[in-house]
Design an enzyme around this catalytic site. Structure first.
Site, PDB file in Angstrom:
ATOM      1  N   ARG A  49     -10.135  -1.044   9.902  1.00 17.20           N
ATOM      2  CA  ARG A  49      -9.028  -0.419  10.623  1.00 17.20           C
ATOM      3  C   ARG A  49      -9.288  -0.422  12.121  1.00 17.20           C
ATOM      4  O   ARG A  49     -10.364  -0.783  12.579  1.00 17.20           O
ATOM      5  CB  ARG A  49      -8.793   0.989  10.080  1.00 17.20           C
ATOM      6  CG  ARG A  49      -8.109   0.986   8.730  1.00 17.20           C
ATOM      7  CD  ARG A  49      -8.083   2.339   8.069  1.00 17.20           C
ATOM      8  NE  ARG A  49      -9.391   2.737   7.578  1.00 17.20           N
ATOM      9  CZ  ARG A  49      -9.612   3.833   6.863  1.00 17.20           C
ATOM     10  NH1 ARG A  49      -8.602   4.631   6.562  1.00 17.20           N
ATOM     11  NH2 ARG A  49     -10.827   4.131   6.445  1.00 17.20           N
TER      12      ARG A  49
ATOM     13  N   TYR B 199       0.835  -1.210   0.000  1.00 21.00           N
ATOM     14  CA  TYR B 199       0.000   0.000   0.000  1.00 21.00           C
ATOM     15  C   TYR B 199       0.865   1.254   0.000  1.00 21.00           C
ATOM     16  O   TYR B 199       0.692   2.156  -0.830  1.00 21.00           O
ATOM     17  CB  TYR B 199      -0.901  -0.039   1.229  1.00 21.00           C
ATOM     18  CG  TYR B 199      -1.715   1.202   1.489  1.00 21.00           C
ATOM     19  CD1 TYR B 199      -2.734   1.587   0.631  1.00 21.00           C
ATOM     20  CD2 TYR B 199      -1.493   1.971   2.635  1.00 21.00           C
ATOM     21  CE1 TYR B 199      -3.509   2.711   0.886  1.00 21.00           C
ATOM     22  CE2 TYR B 199      -2.261   3.094   2.903  1.00 21.00           C
ATOM     23  CZ  TYR B 199      -3.268   3.461   2.027  1.00 21.00           C
ATOM     24  OH  TYR B 199      -4.026   4.581   2.292  1.00 21.00           O
TER      25      TYR B 199
END
Length: 398
Positions: free
Chosen positions: A243, A193
């Protein structure tokens, strides 16, 4: 129509930017408008400006109240365009019609970085290429959302744990124009990422240098608030891992222990979504101050370890819900057990705020406990009954 009956945004053209210039209404192509950040930004723009928004996304659940249908006072101000930027020729047309494009589209969930590295790289680099290309070729301004993950590991993390320099700010505070981007080895796919995001930043910067692209890059540092991520099995996949704040919220709503990865020793900062959106609003309306800039957007005053975050959330949720905490509210799990092979992490992420404060005069306002109270109150009201029903159905079928 008299001025007393006009919507709040009707007089927005009379507002002034930071240099005292009138702010002209803009047409904005917002890619990823249906997500967490996009939904709050759309609300802000509709409530306080006269800007027109082309809201581009594959889903509109979080902005349905704005677009399905648009309230009468927003008629002609916001329109939803359901398209996937991977393969839809309509995207260039929308960018051509806009003055400004804001790209929020991304895969940005840590659990995906090493379990779906190809999707992560394609989403954050390959799929973003046409957006940059269309903006550059058509002389359109771009605000691109990157991530604080591009910094990777801090310099201090390579020093011995008891080394006195680890406590010196120059070894851990992250500066847009000075700090190196330090990633782990290729086998640690958690960095897929960050690498993809850094490479698209470099491409945007190069387009600015060689072809005159007007751009602003935003590096968010853990933006928190209502509508963030999803709750697994309710408005997201049952096997999904959101998250950290949504993970902990899910545990609290289900009265499960909060899982602390590797003891929860990583340090993070958290900023309230409405504070962060104010920073983006300033970028939109002050191009002379924002063009060519990379901005950290975070709150260095809200620094905690992940363990401390879990403790605070447990305490706040008990007050919000009226339910006492579990006798054992937290358990430790390894990163391999939680995320799988290939996971790695950064020890600490503290943003330097010098550039955004100098250019835009922005500073975050909301203390961590206040933003947790707001967010967990929303989570409790939005999800608690749905989770109760889900758990009761699971119990009945077992």
């Amino acid at each position: 129509m008299s001025s007393s009956s006009s919507p709040p945004a009707a007089s927005a053209a009379a507002r002034l930017d930071l240099d005292g210039n009138p702010i002209a209404p803009l047409t904005i192509c917002m890619i990823g408008a249906g997500g967490f950040i996009g939904s709050h930004l759309c609300e802000k723009l509709m409530a306080e400006t006269a800007h027109v928004v082309y809201a581009v996304d594959v889903y509109c659940d979080k902005i349905r109240h704005l677009v399905d249908p648009a309230p009468p006072h927003l008629h002609g101000r916001i329109s939803f365009h359901r398209l996937n930027i991977k393969n839809d020729s309509r995207l260039e047309g929308l960018i051509k019609m806009a003055d400004l494009t804001i790209n929020l589209a991304a895969i940005c969930t840590p659990a995906d970085y090493n379990t779906r590295p190809l999707d992560t790289i394609y989403s954050n680099f390959i799929d973003a290429l046409p957006v940059v290309k269309y903006c550059s070729e058509n002389n359109k301004r771009l605000i691109h959302f990157s991530t604080c993950e591009v910094y990777g590991k801090t310099i201090g993390s390579f020093l011995p744990t008891d080394h006195p320099l680890r406590k010196e700010p120059e070894f851990y505070v992250l500066k847009e124009d000075e700090s190196p981007c330090i990633f782990g080895p290729i086998v640690k796919q958690r960095w897929s990422y960050a690498c993809a995001k850094q490479l698209i930043e470099r491409l945007i910067f190069a387009e600015g240098a060689e072809n005159g692209l007007e751009f602003t890059i935003v590096r968010p540092f853990n933006w928190i608030g209502p509508r963030m991520d999803f709750i697994p099995g309710v408005d997201g996949p049952s096997e999904g891992v959101p998250r950290v704040l949504a993970c902990f919220s899910n545990n609290l709503l289900r009265r499960e222990p909060l899982k602390l990865v590797d003891g929860g020793q990583s340090q993070r900062t958290f900023v309230y979504i409405k504070d962060a959106i104010e920073a983006v609003h300033l970028m939109i309306e002050n191009p002379a101050r924002a063009n060519g800039q990379i901005f950290n957007v975070g709150n260095p005053n809200n620094e905690v370890t992940v363990r401390q975050l879990a403790e605070m959330m447990t305490e706040v949720y008990a007050n919000v819900s009226g339910e006492p905490p579990l006798d054992e509210p937290m358990i430790d799990v390894s990163s391999k057990q939680f995320y799988g092979e290939g996971y790695d992490d950064s020890d600490k992420r503290i943003p330097d705020m010098t550039i955004i404060n100098k250019q835009l005069g922005w500073n975050p306002k909301t203390p961590l406990k206040d933003l947790l109270e707001t967010t967990l109150t929303y989570q409790h009201k939005t999800y608690k009954e749905a989770i109760k029903r889900q758990m009761s159905q699971a119990s009945a079928s077992s």
